[in-house]
Design a protein around this motif. Structure first.
Motif, PDB file in Angstrom:
ATOM      1  N   TYR A   1       0.804  -1.228   0.000  1.00 18.46           N
ATOM      2  CA  TYR A   1       0.000   0.000   0.000  1.00 18.46           C
ATOM      3  C   TYR A   1       0.836   1.278   0.000  1.00 18.46           C
ATOM      4  N   VAL A   2       2.143   1.161   0.100  1.00 20.17           N
ATOM      5  CA  VAL A   2       2.998   2.350   0.168  1.00 20.17           C
ATOM      6  C   VAL A   2       3.499   2.697  -1.232  1.00 20.17           C
ATOM      7  N   ARG A   3       3.345   3.970  -1.593  1.00 23.43           N
ATOM      8  CA  ARG A   3       3.714   4.440  -2.936  1.00 23.43           C
ATOM      9  C   ARG A   3       4.905   5.388  -2.816  1.00 23.43           C
ATOM     10  N   PRO A   4       6.075   5.017  -3.345  1.00 23.57           N
ATOM     11  CA  PRO A   4       7.243   5.900  -3.306  1.00 23.57           C
ATOM     12  C   PRO A   4       7.392   6.683  -4.619  1.00 23.57           C
ATOM     13  N   ILE A   5       7.508   7.991  -4.515  1.00 25.61           N
ATOM     14  CA  ILE A   5       7.760   8.838  -5.681  1.00 25.61           C
ATOM     15  C   ILE A   5       9.120   9.495  -5.494  1.00 25.61           C
ATOM     16  N   VAL A   6      10.026   9.256  -6.429  1.00 19.87           N
ATOM     17  CA  VAL A   6      11.401   9.756  -6.326  1.00 19.87           C
ATOM     18  C   VAL A   6      11.685  10.696  -7.489  1.00 19.87           C
ATOM     19  N   THR A   7      12.288  11.851  -7.183  1.00 18.50           N
ATOM     20  CA  THR A   7      12.679  12.808  -8.221  1.00 18.50           C
ATOM     21  C   THR A   7      14.112  13.270  -7.974  1.00 18.50           C
TER      22      THR A   7
END
Length: 577
Positions: A431-437
């Motif tokens: 359920y955890v969504r990682p967004i990396v920039t």
């Protein structure tokens, strides 16, 4: 202006315009031709011949003495040099790499590589090997020539063309190199020289580990003369039972960050983000527990299985349900815990589903093109990892995404590793969504700054504590409230770059460590349902690197990238006017 100068300008202008038309047609056609080549190399010859003629024409128009003389002039010279390099590299890629591959594939179909009755016919790979290696060398030289171009003096339109060409040649070179390595690697792995055994680790991305997820299932495969047999399937729980001491002595810096867990629990093998460590560790643990000594270790995940199901079509599970490409990830990483409360039943279902997909693959179901496409995507996303006990095979694997290595920074590219581990003791990672920039600071500054930002969001419903199974939430067994998710993030910084700042929206600071000479920051984030935490790290260096990349733990969400890139474009780049 002298008559000679006018003549040179006209000569270069006319030939440049004609060459540009050739290259425009090459760029417009290359995607379709690449797709046709991938679908059936034996039918791609005529299309490749046409596009190669265009590239050859552009190369000839930009390689005469007058063009070379014009390249020495200020401002205009670098533009002409870049244009000539793209033309020459296009000619080399097509004439020296793709056309020879198509020629040798005239009597070969990709269907020849598809297994039949559990057996692969490797004869076509052996025949292709010398040509594939020469093609890899040629495409590598073409890609290197474009990569080495200095973008600083280029006007925007030429710089953009170089960037597009760089991306194209890099992808083509990587694909041809992978083919060349495969022609050397696969025949031996498939038992052409005698029986081999391989341990397949099926990672469970619902409970993160650095390289994907816990090892839920281990499958023993045996190969002999191209025949693949599924010998045994065991759960990580079974393979961890009775272990009293670490299977191997881990280096001090590894234990500083990960403790001895990866060497004591089969589930935790890929917590160390270096498969050259994890592979031998898995081999040793499996030998201690079963007495079987394997020749290599392979890691895959359910997302890979979903890609393979696109090629094979649905498979029947032991309970009678049909597993499809669209349902595989949800069924294997989430639904199973609602259907089967007992871990033993979950393990059996997981093993049965994985075995069903393998059986469909070995029976030769689906198109060879679909299988190649599925495997290529999974490999590119680092969802397939490979370690071999054979030093010669390891040399072929090293330097590819299959090796599962920690990213290395060089003079051109600063590389981060963003590795995620579950700290809940449950299956809340689903359920955890990682967004990396990645973001560059001013590129003209003497000390360049580079920032990696990661936002973690727990997408579980607000009533997750009661609506999700206790096995999924962990039920607070390891200190995290039901419905919340604890994530331990290990951020590997680029070598040679200094830490400028590290902050989180939760206010927690990092623990600093090192791994094989790399600085590592470890953060802990506990997220309630629908909550977020953002980690922001800025590093600086006087490096001249203009590229940045961050490798990220592959998750259950195939829409999320497993790597992100950013380019530092200097304000000193030439412009028109």
């Amino acid at each position: 202006m002298s008559v000679v100068a006018c003549f040179i300008i006209v000569w270069v202008g006319v030939r440049g315009a004609l060459a540009y038309e050739h290259l425009t047609r090459v760029e417009a056609s290359v995607s379709d031709v690449s797709a046709e080549f991938a679908a059936d190399p034996s039918l791609a010859g005529p299309a490749l011949e046409n596009i190669a003629t265009e590239a050859r024409g552009a190369h000839e128009l930009t390689s005469d003495g007058i063009w070379s003389l014009a390249e020495r002039t200020p401002w205009l010279g670098p533009q002409l040099s870049a244009f000539r390099t793209i033309a020459a590299s296009s000619d080399q890629l097509l004439t020296d790499a793709l056309l020879p591959l198509a020629a040798v594939a005239q009597d070969t179909s990709l269907d020849d590589l598809r297994p039949s009755g559990g057996r692969f016919d490797t004869a076509s790979l052996v025949e292709l090997e010398p040509t594939a290696q020469r093609a890899a060398d040629a495409s590598g030289r073409a890609a290197s020539a474009v990569q080495s171009l200095d973008r600083t003096p280029l006007i925007n339109s030429v710089g953009s063309a170089v960037d597009r060409a760089d991306a194209l040649f890099t992808r083509s070179s990587a694909a041809i190199d992978a083919l060349a390595r495969a022609t050397k690697l696969l025949p031996a792995m498939l038992g052409d020289d005698g029986p081999r055994s391989y341990l397949v680790l099926v990672q469970n991305n619902a409970e993160w580990r650095s390289l994907g997820g816990i090892t839920g299932t281990a499958i023993l495969l045996r190969t002999d003369g191209g025949v693949i047999s599924l010998i045994d399937t065991r759960s990580a729980t079974e393979l961890s039972r009775g272990i009293r001491a670490p299977a191997a002595q881990l280096p001090d810096d590894v234990r500083e960050i990960y403790g001895s867990r990866p060497a004591r629990f089969f589930h935790n093998l890929t917590e160390i983000p270096d498969f050259s460590v994890d592979g031998p560790l898995a081999k040793e643990m499996y030998r201690e527990q079963t007495g079987v000594d394997v020749d290599g270790v392979i890691a895959i995940d359910p997302v890979t299985l979903s890609y393979l199901l696109k090629a094979t079509g649905p498979v029947a599970l032991p309970d009678g349900e049909s597993l499809t490409s669209s349902s595989a990830v949800s069924v294997l990483l989430n639904d199973v815990y609602q259907r089967y409360p007992e871990p033993a039943a979950q393990d059996a279902f997981f093993a049965g589903a994985t075995g069903a997909v393998f059986s469909a693959l070995l029976d030769g179901r689906g198109s060879a093109t679909g299988l190649v496409t599925a495997l290529a995507r999974a490999t590119e996303e680092r969802r397939i990892l490979l370690w071999s006990a054979d030093p010669t095979q390891r040399a072929l694997i090293d330097g590819t995404t299959l090796a599962g290595a920690i990213p290395t920074t060089d003079s051109d590219t600063a590389r981060f590793g963003v590795y995620l581990n579950d700290g809940t003791g449950s299956k809340m990672s689903f359920y955890v969504r990682p967004i990396v920039t990645l973001t560059w600071g001013p590129c003209s500054a003497q000390d360049r700054q580079l920032t990696v930002t990661m936002t973690l969001t727990n997408t579980a419903p607000t009533d997750a504590a009661t609506s999700l199974p206790k096995y999924v939430t962990g039920n607070g067994a390891f200190g995290t409230a039901p419905g919340a998710a604890t994530v331990v993030s290990n951020i590997f910084l680029p070598e040679g770059w200094r830490l400028a700042s590290a902050t989180t929206t939760s206010g927690t600071g990092p623990t600093e460590g090192s791994f094989d000479g790399r600085d590592v920051l470890t953060f802990g984030s506990t997220l309630g349902p629908q909550a977020t935490d953002t980690v922001v790290i800025t590093v600086e260096s006087d490096s001249g690197a203009s590229e940045a990349e961050a490798l990220i733990t592959p998750t259950a969400d195939a829409s999320l990238p497993t790597a992100v890139q950013a380019r530092c474009i200097s304000s000193s780049s030439a412009t028109l006017g």
